[in-house]
Design an enzyme around this catalytic site. Structure first.
Site, mmCIF file in Angstrom:
data_model
loop_
_atom_site.group_PDB
_atom_site.id
_atom_site.type_symbol
_atom_site.label_atom_id
_atom_site.label_comp_id
_atom_site.label_asym_id
_atom_site.label_seq_id
_atom_site.Cartn_x
_atom_site.Cartn_y
_atom_site.Cartn_z
ATOM 1 N N GLY A 1 6.488 -23.799 -32.947
ATOM 2 C CA GLY A 1 5.913 -23.087 -34.014
ATOM 3 C C GLY A 1 5.483 -24.087 -35.066
ATOM 4 N N ILE B 1 16.758 -6.897 -44.905
ATOM 5 C CA ILE B 1 15.604 -6.937 -44.847
ATOM 6 C C ILE B 1 14.851 -5.525 -45.112
ATOM 7 C CG2 ILE B 1 13.599 -7.145 -43.105
ATOM 8 C CD1 ILE B 1 15.680 -9.007 -41.525
ATOM 9 N N GLU C 1 14.733 -4.894 -48.956
ATOM 10 C CA GLU C 1 13.937 -5.657 -49.740
ATOM 11 C C GLU C 1 12.314 -5.379 -49.553
ATOM 12 O OE1 GLU C 1 16.021 -10.043 -49.897
ATOM 13 O OE2 GLU C 1 14.465 -9.881 -48.554
ATOM 14 N N HIS D 1 24.035 -18.339 -75.113
ATOM 15 C CA HIS D 1 23.722 -17.152 -75.499
ATOM 16 C C HIS D 1 22.319 -17.055 -76.026
ATOM 17 C CE1 HIS D 1 24.061 -13.300 -77.773
ATOM 18 N NE2 HIS D 1 23.427 -13.733 -78.868
#
Length: 474
Positions: free
Chosen positions: A33, A175, A178, A451
């Site tokens: 791929g 997955i 999300e 901070h």
């Protein structure tokens, strides 16, 4: 003949190739791929680009809360994809340039292991003294549940040309939550179905319960402890029925039940590599036990090795294997920092690998959960503390709720850190150092945290666990 032949160009494969070449080894990298694999093209990067677009949508929708007159006119999904694809394309181009600059023989084609030490791609054989198997994973489905039409996986979800009105998400893991978070921010009605008792069930139960409260507040529905029974498609949508008889109608069904190892029909078993439920069996140093005719090893990295299926885990494993190969070959360090390799590289420690779920709010953790710590050390041998982000100035500015949960051995080091809240994924790097270096709460309490930052919450939590809370009640 190469020093190293790598089968698979995802995070684990390309990191092994790059590091091996950096150490002076000759390398062939074979990928059918696109270089970068699932993480770059169908996983981590495009998903997080969508999540950022979702965050912008939420900010636009809620600007008036901050006194800023904004409104959300809608989602231009073509524009969202153009943004996402541009991010992926830039990283892809950079990765291609890296591989080309390292004198790696890159082969674009379908490869298979035809013998120990030999990978064949499109009729050409590439022999290596060592071989790394890094073929990655694929989106799983359930037996009898066919993907097609209105039943999709994350692969199709990432290129969907519209925002669905409604979605059922099968699976409440990383997955699933999300993409549920993305679609809800884009305006869809979302229902999650999880067979186990909690969302993100591998996390500490305190995080799971907090995420469930946050999702409920966002209007994301979920059903827990109920299993999928069947789905029926029509021209108008899908009807998803659970074993309890409960049913949901929606435009789409997203199947998000995890990822399986991509090891079938690649010649692994014929070459002697042992598989267990499709995963490659290795020792702690990622050796399969198969040796090559030239005295090398066949190794495996990434999602095909049992354990956390995370891109950064595969990436680290690839580097470890490359350095192990170089060490076994006696490759000289050359005197430079980047070429230096230790005689016996240290294997990747799974317990110190950080884990992040990038929904809203984010979930991040490293080390062991409270339940696992109590299994290891006994309930009386574990201390925990939760520091609420309500006491953190930057979190109040961001408008996020959540907390930091610390798990320590009684009178010992911190062994787990668990966080929930907007952007907390950016904090887990310090958590990895704390857990990985077996720091005591007193060690972290003495450090100065800037901070106002969310990072301060880690300092405050450790101060509290060390017995000297300031912005927290005893």
């Amino acid at each position: 003949m190469f020093d190293l032949v790598v089968l698979g160009g995802g995070s684990g494969g390309y990191s092994a190739a790059l590091r091996a070449a950096q150490l002076g080894l000759t390398v062939a990298l074979i990928e059918e791929g696109k270089l970068g694999g699932t993480c770059l093209h169908n996983g981590c990067i495009p998903t997080k680009a969508l999540l950022h677009a979702a965050e912008v949508a939420d900010v636009a929708r809620e600007g008036s809360r901050l006194g800023v007159r904004t409104s959300l006119d809608g989602i231009d999904i073509a524009g969202v994809h153009a943004y996402k694809d541009s991010v992926v394309a830039g990283l892809y181009k950079g990765l291609q340039g890296l591989v080309a600059s390292r004198d790696i023989t890159y082969v674009s084609g379908h490869g298979s292991l035809v013998a120990p030490g030999v990978v064949e791609a499109d009729g050409v054989r590439y022999a290596g003294r060592h071989v790394v198997l890094a073929t990655g994973s694929y989106a799983r489905t359930l037996p009898g549940l066919e993907i097609g039409g209105r039943v999709i996986t994350s692969d199709e979800a990432l290129s969907l040309d519209h925002v669905p009105n409604s979605v059922v998400v099968l699976g409440g893991g990383v997955i699933g939550v999300e993409l549920a978070s993305v679609w809800r921010s884009f305006g869809a009605d979302v229902q999650i179905v999880e067979a186990l008792d909690h969302l993100v069930p591998s996390e500490d139960v305190a995080l799971s319960k907090a995420l469930e409260r946050a999702f409920r507040k966002r209007g994301i529905g979920f059903t827990l402890g109920d299993r999928f029974a069947e789905v029926k498609q029509s021209d108008d949508g899908v009807r998803v029925t659970l074993e309890s008889g409960k049913a949901f109608d929606a435009d789409l069904l997203l199947v998000a039940v995890g990822r399986g190892p991509r090891t079938a029909d690649l010649g692994f078993e014929t070459a002697g590599v042992r598989l267990d439920r499709g995963f490659v069996v290795t020792d702690e140093r990622l050796r399969t036990g198969v040796t090559t005719p030239d005295g090398g090893q066949v190794w495996a990295v990434g999602d095909i090795v049992p354990g956390l299926q995370l891109a950064h885990r595969g990436f680290a494993q690839g580097i470890f294997v490359a350095e192990s190969v170089a060490a076994s070959a006696g490759t000289p360090s050359g005197g430079s920092t980047e070429d230096a390799v230790v005689a016996e590289p240290v294997p990747v420690d799974e317990t110190t690998i950080p884990r992040i779920t990038y929904c809203e709010p984010e979930v991040a953790s490293v080390g062991v959960t409270q339940a696992r710590a109590e299994e290891l050390y006994g309930a009386d041998g574990v201390e925990t503390l939760e520091y609420n982000l309500a006491g953190n100035g930057k979190s109040r500015i961001l408008g996020t709720t959540g907390f930091v949960k610390l798990v320590r051995r009684k009178d010992g080091p911190v062994v787990g850190m668990h966080l929930i809240g907007s952007r907390v994924g950016e904090l887990i790097g310090e958590g990895q150092l704390i857990v990985g270096w077996e720091a005591f709460p007193e060690d972290v309490a003495s450090l100065v945290h800037a901070h106002p930052t969310q990072n301060e919450a880690l300092g405050e939590a450790h101060m509290a666990l060390a017995g000297k809370p300031l912005h927290a009640h005893n």
